[in-house]
Enzyme design. Structure first.
Site, mmCIF file in Angstrom:
data_model
loop_
_atom_site.group_PDB
_atom_site.id
_atom_site.type_symbol
_atom_site.label_atom_id
_atom_site.label_comp_id
_atom_site.label_asym_id
_atom_site.label_seq_id
_atom_site.Cartn_x
_atom_site.Cartn_y
_atom_site.Cartn_z
ATOM 1 N N ASP A 166 -44.004 -90.587 5.844
ATOM 2 C CA ASP A 166 -44.728 -90.316 7.359
ATOM 3 C C ASP A 166 -44.530 -89.860 8.206
ATOM 4 O O ASP A 166 -43.993 -88.498 9.270
ATOM 5 C CB ASP A 166 -45.762 -90.524 7.845
ATOM 6 N N HIS A 169 -50.178 -77.224 -28.641
ATOM 7 C CA HIS A 169 -50.724 -76.225 -28.882
ATOM 8 C C HIS A 169 -52.424 -77.177 -29.549
ATOM 9 O O HIS A 169 -52.084 -78.197 -30.646
ATOM 10 C CB HIS A 169 -50.305 -75.606 -30.030
ATOM 11 N N GLU A 210 -60.991 -73.173 9.311
ATOM 12 C CA GLU A 210 -59.514 -73.579 9.357
ATOM 13 C C GLU A 210 -59.510 -72.386 10.519
ATOM 14 O O GLU A 210 -59.904 -70.979 10.189
ATOM 15 C CB GLU A 210 -59.078 -73.013 7.826
ATOM 16 N N GLY A 226 -54.960 -82.624 10.680
ATOM 17 C CA GLY A 226 -53.492 -83.577 10.132
ATOM 18 C C GLY A 226 -53.471 -84.672 10.713
ATOM 19 O O GLY A 226 -54.123 -85.666 11.136
#
Ligand code: FAD
Length: 469
Positions: A314, A448, A207, A274
């Site tokens: 997009d 819970h 990265e 990307g």
């Protein structure tokens, strides 16, 4: 087909989660709708994105759990994983959902035209059909572009489907490679790293930016980095790919970081750097539709620079997420029906999810962004290691982090790493939509034992009142 059957109130190009959802909502609002799709109904999301990857992640997660079976008192000797079956299963799930969209289109009387659309004017499309019936032109008062995006490629690195892959080839690979170098540590890169690592591939993520999932809260990405590294995924951040040399059955990837360079060897290289928008729809440029960095530029009503032409999903820009596309699909046609409504889609209300294990989910501002915007903030954290449910599940990694405005108690952001984070984030989304304060989140009674109790506790932690830590 007669000319009447080829004249519509709205023509939608692209049947992804943006286009097909917009079509349904428009039909509900009484519009005559045409939907043109050159590939499969459901778009990238159902066929080559969200759905098949989540199916593969589920197989990978079960495999990882089976490896821990002794811990739960189960002897799983001779454990064998068949990746081919996992791929086939993922394709079946995608197919089933795509078929479901066919049904929804019939139910809502949306006319589906299988084929490629190009503009001949601002109100007319020429369709190169996949069948004789679809060929030819259609007219519509309004045209909605929902043509999505495709993987961004690296210059000089063609995809061969064997050594060099995009996400599409990576979800069809019938074998488990010995090693995989993933270029790009965003959601897609991280999810594939998790899938292949579970099946035994030696995975390296490279990265360029200082963290994986660079848009997430830094504290969360640091936790995830540690967790994935512990699993055996090698992560090189702040690292640039200088060169990729593809040979027979392997690739050499030269990377550099802070002036030091090294060579990585991989049986496969996954390019996950990307996506680029599909804005090259025929005739669009000639109509003068304005774009910004390749994305169709739209206003708060999702209108392009040309009257009657709209864009969503997009194609209309970040974040490139299916639920953002669908939401815009609904908003755009509702605004067509209500011309006075100019309320924009609030980008801060769009959750973001990464489905690796443990999962990451967030909404709103990161701590760094909240500070950069000048907010005085209170941060509340609750670790899953203190959650009864997380302990019973054996999923104690991670935490819920709530960022609230110190003065008014507005929830500015919620960030989660842990089991089912992608489900838990929905409560934060609702709380933010209703402008709930931390007191109100904590005042809503959480069952819970559930993981959701961690949300209530993290909200309390912003007030210094957490109970279980
Ligand atoms: P798309 O889904 O891209 O659909 C556009 C459609 O338009 C396509 O079917 C295309 O064939 C069609 N088209 C294009 N041009 C034409 C033309 N001229 N004529 C006719 N048809 C045309 N998002 C999430 O929210 N969650 C996830 O978990 C997630 N996982 C992902 C995993 C992967 C591997 C990838 C690649 C993406 C993932 N995404 C995820 C992103 C998500 O898939 C996209 O944000 C979403 O599909 C965008 O929807 P859309 O409707 O804008 O376009």
């Amino acid at each position: 087909m007669g000319s009447d059957e080829r004249t519509f109130d709205l023509a939608v190009i692209g049947a992804g989660p943006g286009g097909y959802v917009a079509s349904i909502r428009a039909a509900q609002l009484g519009m005559r709708v045409a939907l043109v799709e050159r590939d499969r109904l459901g778009g990238i999301c159902l066929n080559w994105g969200c759905i098949p990857t989540k199916a593969l992640l589920q197989s990978a997660h079960i495999l990882s759990l089976m490896r821990r079976a002794e811990e739960f008192g189960i002897h799983a000797d001779n454990l064998r994983a068949d990746f081919g079956v996992a791929v086939t299963r993922s394709r079946e799930k995608a197919e089933r959902l795509s078929k479901g969209i066919e049904y929804l289109m019939r139910k809502n009387k949306v006319a589906v035209f299988p084929g490629e659309a190009r503009f001949t004017s601002a109100t007319a499309l020429e369709i190169t059909g996949r069948d004789e019936k679809s060929n030819g032109s259609i007219r519509a008062e309004r045209i909605l572009l929902a043509t999505g995006s495709r993987p961004r490629l690296l210059p000089g690195l063609p995809i061969d489907g064997k050594v060099v892959l995009t996400s599409t080839e990576a979800m069809l690979l019938g074998r488990v490679p010995a090693s995989m170098i993933i270029i790009g540590g965003g959601a897609i890169g991280v999810e594939f790293a998790d899938i292949y690592q579970a099946y035994g591939t030696a995975v390296t993520i490279v990265e360029l930016l200082p963290t994986i999932l660079p848009y997430e809260d830094e504290e969360i990405t640091a936790l995830l980095h540690r967790s994935l590294t512990k699993k055996g995924i090698r992560i090189l951040t702040g690292t640039k790919v200088e060169q990729v040399i593809v040979g027979a059955g392997e690739a050499k990837v030269r990377v550099s970081s802070n002036g030091d360079s090294q060579e990585l060897l991989g049986e496969t290289v996954l390019v996950a750097v990307g996506r680029v928008p599909n804005s090259e729809v025929g005739g669009l440029k000639e109509l003068g539709v304005a774009t910004k960095n390749g994305y169709v530029a739209v206003n708060e009503r999702m209108e392009s620079s040309v009257a009657g032409i709209y864009a969503i999903g997009d194609l209309a820009g970040a974040p490139l997420l299916a639920h953002k596309a669908s939401h815009e699909g609904i908003v755009v046609v509702e605004k067509m029906a209500k011309p006075d409504d100019v309320t924009p889609v609030d980008p801060r209300r769009i959750p973001s999810c990464t489905y690796c294990y443990p999962q990451v989910a967030s909404i709103g501002l990161t701590e760094a962004k909240a500070k950069a915007e000048g907010h005085a903030i209170r941060v509340g954290r609750f670790p899953f290691s203190a959650s009864g449910m997380a302990i019973t599940l054996g999923e104690t990694e991670g935490m819920v982090k709530v960022i609230a405005d110190a003065t008014h108690g507005e929830i500015l952001g919620v960030h989660i790493m842990g089991a089912h984070a992608t489900e838990l984030i929905a409560e934060a989304g609702l709380a933010m939509a209703l402008e709930a304060t931390p007191e109100e989140i904590a005042g809503s009674i959480h069952a819970h034992p559930t993981l959701s109790e961690a949300m209530g506790e993290a909200a309390l932690a912003t007030l210094g009142r957490t109970i279980h830590v």
